[in-house]
Design a protein around this motif. Structure first.
Motif, mmCIF file in Angstrom:
data_model
loop_
_atom_site.group_PDB
_atom_site.id
_atom_site.type_symbol
_atom_site.label_atom_id
_atom_site.label_comp_id
_atom_site.label_asym_id
_atom_site.label_seq_id
_atom_site.Cartn_x
_atom_site.Cartn_y
_atom_site.Cartn_z
ATOM 1 N N VAL A 1 0.670 -1.217 0.069
ATOM 2 C CA VAL A 1 -0.014 0.044 0.045
ATOM 3 C C VAL A 1 1.144 1.205 -0.235
ATOM 4 C CG1 VAL A 1 -1.955 -0.921 0.944
ATOM 5 C CG2 VAL A 1 -0.369 -0.167 2.501
ATOM 6 N N ALA A 2 0.575 2.255 0.686
ATOM 7 C CA ALA A 2 1.285 3.702 0.879
ATOM 8 C C ALA A 2 2.610 3.711 1.086
ATOM 9 C CB ALA A 2 0.596 4.685 1.555
ATOM 10 N N GLY A 3 3.053 2.625 1.713
ATOM 11 C CA GLY A 3 4.564 2.762 1.863
ATOM 12 C C GLY A 3 5.429 2.438 0.773
ATOM 13 N N THR A 4 4.865 2.054 -0.552
ATOM 14 C CA THR A 4 5.335 1.797 -1.521
ATOM 15 C C THR A 4 6.033 3.123 -1.978
ATOM 16 O OG1 THR A 4 3.602 0.124 -2.339
ATOM 17 C CG2 THR A 4 5.216 1.090 -3.997
ATOM 18 N N ILE A 5 5.296 4.280 -1.577
ATOM 19 C CA ILE A 5 5.753 5.583 -2.069
ATOM 20 C C ILE A 5 7.102 5.898 -1.437
ATOM 21 C CG2 ILE A 5 5.391 7.981 -2.355
ATOM 22 C CD1 ILE A 5 3.145 5.882 -3.543
ATOM 23 N N PHE A 6 7.384 5.449 -0.150
ATOM 24 C CA PHE A 6 8.726 5.715 0.511
ATOM 25 C C PHE A 6 9.600 4.903 -0.370
ATOM 26 C CE2 PHE A 6 7.295 6.870 4.970
ATOM 27 C CZ PHE A 6 7.104 8.274 4.666
ATOM 28 N N VAL A 7 9.301 3.557 -0.676
ATOM 29 C CA VAL A 7 10.138 2.779 -1.601
ATOM 30 C C VAL A 7 10.610 3.678 -2.874
ATOM 31 C CG1 VAL A 7 10.588 0.643 -2.755
ATOM 32 C CG2 VAL A 7 9.369 0.737 -0.515
ATOM 33 N N HIS A 8 9.613 4.199 -3.621
ATOM 34 C CA HIS A 8 10.068 4.900 -4.916
ATOM 35 C C HIS A 8 11.074 5.993 -4.384
ATOM 36 C CE1 HIS A 8 5.629 4.102 -6.495
ATOM 37 N NE2 HIS A 8 6.379 3.090 -6.604
ATOM 38 N N LYS A 9 10.766 6.681 -3.499
ATOM 39 C CA LYS A 9 11.548 7.992 -3.078
ATOM 40 C C LYS A 9 13.094 7.486 -2.776
ATOM 41 C CE LYS A 9 12.226 12.370 -2.280
ATOM 42 N NZ LYS A 9 13.654 12.649 -2.171
ATOM 43 N N ILE A 10 13.188 6.581 -1.862
ATOM 44 C CA ILE A 10 14.618 6.057 -1.468
ATOM 45 C C ILE A 10 15.490 5.574 -2.564
ATOM 46 C CG2 ILE A 10 15.759 4.475 0.172
ATOM 47 C CD1 ILE A 10 13.454 5.354 2.101
ATOM 48 N N LEU A 11 14.708 4.633 -3.203
ATOM 49 C CA LEU A 11 15.306 3.711 -4.310
ATOM 50 C C LEU A 11 15.493 4.824 -5.521
ATOM 51 C CD1 LEU A 11 13.673 0.257 -4.391
ATOM 52 C CD2 LEU A 11 15.511 0.994 -3.114
ATOM 53 N N GLY A 12 14.827 5.822 -5.793
ATOM 54 C CA GLY A 12 15.016 6.631 -6.941
ATOM 55 C C GLY A 12 16.131 7.550 -6.524
ATOM 56 N N TYR A 13 16.447 7.980 -5.204
ATOM 57 C CA TYR A 13 17.594 8.686 -5.061
ATOM 58 C C TYR A 13 18.821 7.729 -5.054
ATOM 59 C CZ TYR A 13 20.687 11.449 -1.923
ATOM 60 O OH TYR A 13 21.931 11.997 -1.407
ATOM 61 N N ALA A 14 18.803 6.570 -4.822
ATOM 62 C CA ALA A 14 19.808 5.856 -4.811
ATOM 63 C C ALA A 14 20.218 5.624 -6.326
ATOM 64 C CB ALA A 14 19.728 4.293 -4.210
ATOM 65 N N ALA A 15 19.117 5.395 -7.241
ATOM 66 C CA ALA A 15 19.638 5.521 -8.692
ATOM 67 C C ALA A 15 20.101 6.740 -8.898
ATOM 68 C CB ALA A 15 18.355 5.178 -9.474
ATOM 69 N N GLU A 16 19.750 7.994 -8.504
ATOM 70 C CA GLU A 16 20.089 9.130 -8.865
ATOM 71 C C GLU A 16 21.776 9.422 -8.719
ATOM 72 O OE1 GLU A 16 19.796 12.832 -10.643
ATOM 73 O OE2 GLU A 16 18.392 11.212 -10.773
ATOM 74 N N GLN A 17 22.006 8.939 -7.480
ATOM 75 C CA GLN A 17 23.394 8.821 -6.721
ATOM 76 C C GLN A 17 24.520 7.834 -7.589
ATOM 77 O OE1 GLN A 17 24.536 11.039 -4.222
ATOM 78 N NE2 GLN A 17 22.256 11.743 -4.994
ATOM 79 N N GLY A 18 23.936 7.340 -8.541
ATOM 80 C CA GLY A 18 24.668 6.390 -9.524
ATOM 81 C C GLY A 18 24.957 5.063 -8.591
ATOM 82 N N LYS A 19 24.199 4.433 -7.675
ATOM 83 C CA LYS A 19 24.220 3.210 -7.320
ATOM 84 C C LYS A 19 23.971 2.054 -8.191
ATOM 85 C CE LYS A 19 23.751 4.228 -2.243
ATOM 86 N NZ LYS A 19 24.845 4.168 -1.953
ATOM 87 N N SER A 20 24.728 0.894 -8.124
ATOM 88 C CA SER A 20 24.557 -0.060 -9.043
ATOM 89 C C SER A 20 23.201 -0.912 -8.611
ATOM 90 C CB SER A 20 25.507 -1.213 -8.927
ATOM 91 O OG SER A 20 25.481 -1.876 -7.868
#
Length: 329
Positions: free
Chosen positions: A150-169
């Motif tokens: 449910v709504a916790g999915t949005i926190f996952v989007h935000k944290i993983l999106g930031y990780a990708a933006e930072q260049g993590k593999s």
């Protein structure tokens, strides 16, 4: 149920077109699909993709943009997108570093996203995924084996999106996602049922003075019905359930999301937020991040959900506070 629409069979397609009209600076549509893609230039980083049935707006397309999702796949109302649609999203979003799928724990979503992952891997695209199961209300509800996403999915989007933006593999993002999921817990309540476009009756009904705890975002049954209580008592019920799930972590730092389910005014969401804060203070909890509003809705359902994220990793808070360019964050 009165709705502002033309043809219920075309409502998702027309919604997508309207989103593009309103937000053409941020997103574009992959032609002839239900895929919404961000307009940012590809930079060789991991792409984060999510999606699911429509009717939960702004999820998921509202979180497509710089620093968050690379693309989102819009299925029919309350229905998983098909594997071929998901594959189109994977191919459109891929920047050469792999694609990470965020999947909510519903049987149709898991089956179709994993099938698309297999198809993409046959085309030499590296794909990983995480299944989000943050809803603590019930297990093995309609459409679900185990806990719902449910709504916790949005926190996952935000944290993983930031990780990708930072260049993590992609392997680093997979590890981050696996560590993150046990730290996110959500639970909701409904004041009314929900009616899908074209349906004559709501999926369930509640009396004027009745609420149901634990209802799902598709109108799945919850765990108890009772008379409507003051906001403070509702907050106490939900927070007490969440506390039990954290197994001794309640003395740490937390992020909170109060999520409206579609028909609940912000006035009521803020009253509930104030009550959550009072109850957290009683427990000597540290609340370091707040997000209040409509993020994962259920059409016009009146109700809300409470999500807590245990900030056991400093990276989580850093990611939540990082700026993004999306429609809805």
């Amino acid at each position: 149920m009165k709705k502002i629409m033309n043809d219920p069979n075309k409502i998702v397609d027309e919604m997508i077109e309207g989103m593009i009209v309103a937000h053409s600076d941020l997103i574009k549509r992959v032609p002839e699909t239900g895929v919404i893609q961000r307009k940012t230039k590809k930079a060789g980083k991991v792409a984060i993709i999510s999606g699911g049935g429509s009717g939960h707006e702004p999820a998921h397309a509202g979180f497509v943009g710089e620093g968050m999702l690379s693309a989102a796949v819009c299925g029919a109302v309350f229905t998983s997108p098909t594997p071929d649609q998901i594959l189109e999203a994977i191919k459109a979003a891929d920047e050469g570093a792999g694609v990470f799928l965020v999947i909510k724990n519903y049987s149709g979503d898991i089956m179709n996203f994993e099938m698309a992952q297999e198809m993409a891997e046959m085309e030499d695209i590296s794909v990983e995924n995480i299944v989000v199961d943050d809803d603590i209300a019930v297990e093995d509800s309609l459409y679900t084996q185990g806990k719902r996403g449910v709504a916790g999915t949005i926190f996952v989007h935000k944290i993983l999106g930031y990780a990708a933006e930072q260049g993590k593999s992609i392997k680093e993002i997979k590890k981050l996602a696996d560590d993150l999921m046990p730290n996110i817990k959500s639970i909701g309540l409904a004041l009314t049922g929900v009616t899908t476009p074209g349906a004559a009756q709501p999926s369930f009904t509640l009396a004027e003075d009745e609420i149901e705890y634990g209802v799902g975002i598709h109108g799945e049954p919850g765990y108890r019905r009772e008379k409507l209580q003051p906001s403070y008592d509702l907050a106490d019920e939900l927070l007490t359930k969440v506390v039990k799930e954290f197994d001794g972590k309640e003395k740490g730092q937390f992020a909170v999301m109060i999520n409206g389910l579609g028909g609940t005014p912000l006035m009521e969401q803020y009253v509930f937020t104030n009550d959550v804060k009072k109850l957290m203070d009683k427990r000597n909890w540290s609340l370091d991040f707040y997000k209040i509003g409509n993020f994962m809705t259920s059409l016009e359902m009146q109700g809300l959900s409470l999500t807590l994220l245990h900030l056991e990793n400093d990276f989580y808070l850093e990611a939540l506070n990082a700026p993004v360019k999306t429609i809805a964050w």
